[in-house]
Scaffold this active site. Structure first.
Site, PDB file in Angstrom:
ATOM      1  N   LEU A 101      44.281  47.291  39.481  1.00 61.62           N
ATOM      2  CA  LEU A 101      44.391  46.353  40.535  1.00 61.62           C
ATOM      3  C   LEU A 101      44.080  44.810  39.790  1.00 61.62           C
ATOM      4  O   LEU A 101      43.157  44.530  38.956  1.00 61.62           O
ATOM      5  CB  LEU A 101      43.493  46.360  41.587  1.00 61.62           C
ATOM      6  CG  LEU A 101      44.047  47.343  42.676  1.00 61.62           C
ATOM      7  CD1 LEU A 101      43.044  47.443  43.784  1.00 61.62           C
ATOM      8  CD2 LEU A 101      45.475  47.351  43.101  1.00 61.62           C
ATOM      9  N   ASP A 102      44.995  43.948  40.155  1.00 63.80           N
ATOM     10  CA  ASP A 102      44.553  42.401  39.764  1.00 63.80           C
ATOM     11  C   ASP A 102      43.106  42.060  40.321  1.00 63.80           C
ATOM     12  O   ASP A 102      42.632  42.446  41.124  1.00 63.80           O
ATOM     13  CB  ASP A 102      45.674  41.622  40.200  1.00 63.80           C
ATOM     14  CG  ASP A 102      47.131  41.853  39.676  1.00 63.80           C
ATOM     15  OD1 ASP A 102      47.194  42.271  38.428  1.00 63.80           O
ATOM     16  OD2 ASP A 102      48.058  41.103  40.118  1.00 63.80           O
ATOM     17  N   LYS A 103      42.710  41.200  39.665  1.00 67.17           N
ATOM     18  CA  LYS A 103      41.471  40.501  39.512  1.00 67.17           C
ATOM     19  C   LYS A 103      41.077  40.117  41.121  1.00 67.17           C
ATOM     20  O   LYS A 103      40.109  40.518  41.968  1.00 67.17           O
ATOM     21  CB  LYS A 103      40.959  39.389  38.794  1.00 67.17           C
ATOM     22  CG  LYS A 103      39.495  38.776  38.919  1.00 67.17           C
ATOM     23  CD  LYS A 103      39.428  37.555  37.774  1.00 67.17           C
ATOM     24  CE  LYS A 103      37.969  37.170  38.114  1.00 67.17           C
ATOM     25  NZ  LYS A 103      37.552  35.883  37.181  1.00 67.17           N
TER      26      LYS A 103
END
Length: 315
Positions: free
Chosen positions: A137-139
Site C-alpha cells: 500500500l502507498d505510504k
C-alpha cells in the site's frame, strides 16, 4: 555526517555525482544521486539537486547527510492493529505515514519494522527490508495488509495476487461526482514524470471498478472501489482520469479549487486533509495453507471518518 572539500582541476567538466562518488569511494553512486536529489549537496554554498550538473570550475563541495541505516527509527507513535493471525499469515490495519517496507533509498519507518518490533516472525528472503511482503500500500494509504510468516505461505500468496485471485475493496472520498456513478475503468497505466499516467496504448493493464455510495451536493463523493489489478497508484491515477481525484492526494489532486459557496467547516476539513483519503477496507482470499476462505474488514481511520461524517452525515 558532514563533509566539505575543494575539488581538483582534474574534476572540472565532470558530473557532480561522479565527482562526489570519487571522494566518497565507499558510497554507492545511487546513494550519492539520492543525496543530491534530496538537497544535501552544496556547490559553493548553492544547493544543487541535479546529479548530472557539470562542474565548470574549481569549487567547494559540501555534503550534509544522515546515514539512514544507522538512524534509529521512531515507531512509538504507531500502534500495531492486528486483524487476523495464525502460524502462517498475519493481517493488519496499516497506519498512514508508514511505508510497507524500506528501500535502499528510503529508510523511513515501515510496517515491516513495526511487525518486527512487536516480535512477529515474518518469512525471510534475500531482501531483508521485504520480509513477509506479498503486496503493498502507498505510504499514506491506510487499511488491510497481508504478510506471510512462512516461505510457503509467501510464495502462494504472491501467486494468488499475480493470478488476480485475491479480492480487495477500497473506500475513498473524491472531488466531484463520477459520471457515470458506477463503472469499470479498464486502461493501461505508465510512468510519466514520477507519476502514473492513464494510457490506452502504453503501460500495464489496470482495471478498477467503482461505485458511488454518497455525494455532497455536486462537489464531493464517497466511493467503493474494487481493484482487479494492483498497479502502483492505480486507484489514484484512475480517479484523476475521470476528473475525480482523491481528496488530499498531494500528487494527483494539485490545483483543485474549493467552491466559493462551500460551507466553512467543510472547507477547513478539506484543506486540512493532507493525505490521500484512501482506505483498503476489505480483502477476501483463500488461505494459502488451509485453503479456507478468509474475509477480513478494517475500520476506516479517524481522519477519514471525521471527513466522511462532515460531508455525508451532517449535511
Amino acid at each position: 555526517m558532514h563533509k566539505k572539500f575543494l575539488i581538483q582541476e582534474i574534476d572540472i567538466n565532470k558530473r557532480l555525482d561522479i565527482t562526489i562518488k570519487k571522494y566518497l569511494s565507499k558510497t554507492s553512486r545511487s546513494k550519492v544521486s539520492n543525496f543530491i536529489k534530496g538537497g544535501h549537496v552544496k556547490v559553493d554554498e548553492e544547493i544543487i539537486k541535479n546529479p548530472s550538473f557539470i562542474l565548470k570550475k574549481i569549487v567547494m563541495l559540501e555534503i550534509l547527510y544522515v546515514d539512514l541505516k544507522q538512524e534509529e527509527k521512531d515507531l512509538s507513535k504507531y500502534k500495531l492493529k492486528i486483524i487476523f493471525e495464525d502460524e502462517n499469515i498475519i493481517a493488519v490495519n496499516k497506519n498512514a505515514n508508514l511505508l510497507t517496507h524500506c528501500t535502499p533509498e528510503n529508510k523511513s519507518p515501515s510496517l515491516v519494522d513495526l511487525l518486527l518490533k512487536n516480535n512477529i516472525k515474518l518469512s525471510s528472503n534475500n531482501q531483508s527490508e521485504k520480509l513477509g511482503v506479498v503486496h503493498r500500500l502507498d505510504k499514506d494509504t491506510t487499511g488491510i495488509m497481508l504478510f506471510a510468516k512462512t516461505v510457503k505461505a509467501q510464495l502462494k500468496l504472491v501467486e494468488s495476487f499475480k493470478n488476480r485471485l485475491i479480492k480487495k475493496k477500497y473506500q475513498t472520498i473524491v472531488w466531484g461526482i463520477p459520471k457515470p456513478p458506477q463503472a469499470i475503468l479498464k486502461t493501461r497505466i505508465k510512468s510519466f514524470l514520477n507519476k502514473k499516467k492513464v494510457s490506452f496504448s502504453q503501460g500495464r493493464e489496470a482495471i478498477t471498478e467503482y461505485n458511488t455510495i454518497k455525494t455532497y451536493k455536486n462537489f464531493f463523493s464517497f466511493l467503493d472501489c474494487y481493484i482487479v489489478t494492483g498497479r502502483t497508484h492505480q486507484i489514484r491515477a484512475h480517479m484523476l482520469s475521470i476528473n475525480c481525484p482523491i481528496i488530499g492526494d498531494q500528487l494527483y489532486s494539485r490545483g483543485r479549487n474549493l467552491p466559493e459557496n462551500l460551507d466553512e467547516n467543510v472547507s477547513q476539513k478539506i484543506l486540512n486533509f493532507n493525505r490521500q483519503a484512501l482506505h483498503a477496507s476489505e480483502i477476501n482470499f483463500t488461505h494459502p495453507i488451509t485453503n479456507k476462505i478468509i474475509k477480513l474488514k478494517a475500520d476506516m481511520p479517524k481522519d477519514m471518518r471525521v471527513l466522511s461524517d462532515e460531508l455525508f452525515v451532517k449535511n
